[in-house]
Design a protein around this motif. Structure first.
Motif, short mmCIF file in Angstrom:
data_model
loop_
_atom_site.label_atom_id
_atom_site.label_comp_id
_atom_site.label_asym_id
_atom_site.label_seq_id
_atom_site.Cartn_x
_atom_site.Cartn_y
_atom_site.Cartn_z
N GLY A 187 0.78 -1.23 0.00
CA GLY A 187 0.00 0.00 0.00
C GLY A 187 0.81 1.28 0.00
N THR A 188 2.13 1.20 -0.11
CA THR A 188 2.95 2.41 -0.16
C THR A 188 2.67 3.18 -1.44
OG1 THR A 188 4.71 1.36 1.11
CG2 THR A 188 5.32 3.30 -0.17
N VAL A 189 2.43 4.49 -1.31
CA VAL A 189 2.03 5.33 -2.45
C VAL A 189 3.26 5.89 -3.16
CG1 VAL A 189 0.79 7.43 -3.14
CG2 VAL A 189 -0.14 5.95 -1.35
N TYR A 190 3.30 5.70 -4.48
CA TYR A 190 4.42 6.18 -5.28
C TYR A 190 4.02 7.22 -6.32
CZ TYR A 190 7.28 2.49 -3.27
OH TYR A 190 7.98 1.70 -2.39
N GLY A 191 2.74 7.49 -6.45
CA GLY A 191 2.31 8.49 -7.42
C GLY A 191 0.85 8.85 -7.24
N ILE A 192 0.43 9.89 -7.96
CA ILE A 192 -0.95 10.37 -7.93
C ILE A 192 -1.47 10.42 -9.37
CG2 ILE A 192 -2.49 12.29 -7.33
CD1 ILE A 192 -1.31 10.92 -4.88
N ILE A 193 -2.56 9.72 -9.62
CA ILE A 193 -3.13 9.69 -10.97
C ILE A 193 -3.49 11.11 -11.43
CG2 ILE A 193 -5.24 9.08 -12.24
CD1 ILE A 193 -3.33 6.83 -12.26
N ASN A 194 -3.17 11.39 -12.67
CA ASN A 194 -3.53 12.68 -13.25
C ASN A 194 -3.97 12.43 -14.69
OD1 ASN A 194 -3.22 15.22 -14.77
ND2 ASN A 194 -2.56 16.00 -12.78
N MET A 195 -5.23 12.72 -14.98
CA MET A 195 -5.75 12.45 -16.32
C MET A 195 -5.85 13.73 -17.15
SD MET A 195 -5.96 9.26 -16.15
CE MET A 195 -6.79 8.93 -17.69
N VAL A 196 -6.48 14.76 -16.61
CA VAL A 196 -6.79 15.96 -17.38
C VAL A 196 -5.55 16.77 -17.71
CG1 VAL A 196 -8.06 18.14 -17.38
CG2 VAL A 196 -9.12 16.07 -16.44
N PHE A 197 -4.76 17.09 -16.70
CA PHE A 197 -3.60 17.98 -16.86
C PHE A 197 -2.54 17.35 -17.77
CE2 PHE A 197 0.66 19.23 -15.30
CZ PHE A 197 0.58 20.60 -15.44
N VAL A 198 -2.15 16.12 -17.47
CA VAL A 198 -1.08 15.48 -18.24
C VAL A 198 -1.51 15.17 -19.66
CG1 VAL A 198 0.41 13.46 -18.40
CG2 VAL A 198 0.07 14.56 -16.20
N LYS A 199 -2.72 14.64 -19.84
CA LYS A 199 -3.17 14.33 -21.19
C LYS A 199 -3.23 15.59 -22.05
CE LYS A 199 -5.79 10.04 -20.70
NZ LYS A 199 -5.24 9.33 -21.86
#
Length: 242
Positions: free
Chosen positions: A199-211
């Motif tokens: 469960g260690t977090v390595y990132g945050i999903i980003n759909m709108v900005f990156v796309k």
């Protein structure tokens, strides 16, 4: 398909992760519905900090309508509750936002890992709310592999493919993002990308900005999912609130 002990272990990790994954939205008493959803957030640190995308948090609130920013917490069945929060940190360059919960007990928090240690081929998972509250606030988990570590934007072959946003991004210091082969949707914006083993977090999903930057030159945008590395979450959390 997973089976046996590995599947059982992942089920346990999902169960542990879900209480730390919340919706991000707003509350307005006279509106119908009173609570709205705009994206996903993840609880970190002392249990009172929530990380989401900047574009998710900045859509709210409308002070003229007495709209209140906060998190939406899934309950049993179709039940959910709203908890007010304050926007205390913003990183527009990496599209991240730091919310602090108000009165009330801390929520279960997930550990942030060192995203610089990840290599292509690493197994990861995503938990969030891809459909928002359309069918109820239910956590959805997808597996994902880190398929590439790539620049957030690449030079366009033609100036006609550039817009003002892309030009501004090219003028800033470049940074890499995670490209995933897992499925994510707009409601997943702000979802944690984590190690399915612990469960260690390595990132945050980003759909709108990156796309909008990564795929601006593609006539038919792909189904690729992207995530902002956790190193930028660490940096945002270290900033002093204004």
């Amino acid at each position: 398909m997973l089976c046996g002990p590995a599947a059982a272990d992942f089920s346990a990790v999902i169960a542990a992760v879900k209480p730390s994954v919340v919706g991000v939205g707003s509350y307005q008493r006279l509106r119908s519905p009173a609570i709205t959803f705009n994206g996903t957030g993840v609880v970190v640190g002392d249990g009172l900090s929530v990380i989401t995308n900047a574009h998710v948090a900045l859509e709210f609130p409308n002070t003229e309508l007495k709209e209140e920013l906060g998190v939406v917490i899934a309950g049993e069945g179709t039940a959910f509750s709203f908890r007010p929060a304050t926007l205390v940190g913003i990183d527009k360059e990496h599209d991240l936002a730091h919310l602090r919960l108000g009165a009330g007990p801390p929520l279960p928090a997930l550990k942030l890992g060192d995203s610089a240690t990840l290599r292509e081929g690493r197994d990861l998972a995503i938990t969030g709310f891809p459909l928002g509250m359309v069918l109820g606030l239910h956590h959805v988990t997808h597996r994902a592999m880190l398929s590439a570590i790539t620049p957030v934007i690449i030079p366009s072959a033609s100036s006609r493919q550039l817009d003002a946003r892309a030009v501004a991004a090219l003028q800033r210091a470049p940074f890499n993002i995670f490209q995933l082969d897992g499925t994510a949707y707009p409601g997943n914006s702000g979802s944690p990308v984590y190690d399915p083993a612990d469960g260690t977090v390595y990132g945050i999903i980003n759909m709108v900005f990156v796309k909008g930057l990564k795929e601006s030159a593609i006539s038919s945008p792909s189904g690729i999912s992207y995530a902002i590395p956790a190193r930028y979450v660490h940096e945002l959390l270290q900033r002093k609130a204004p």
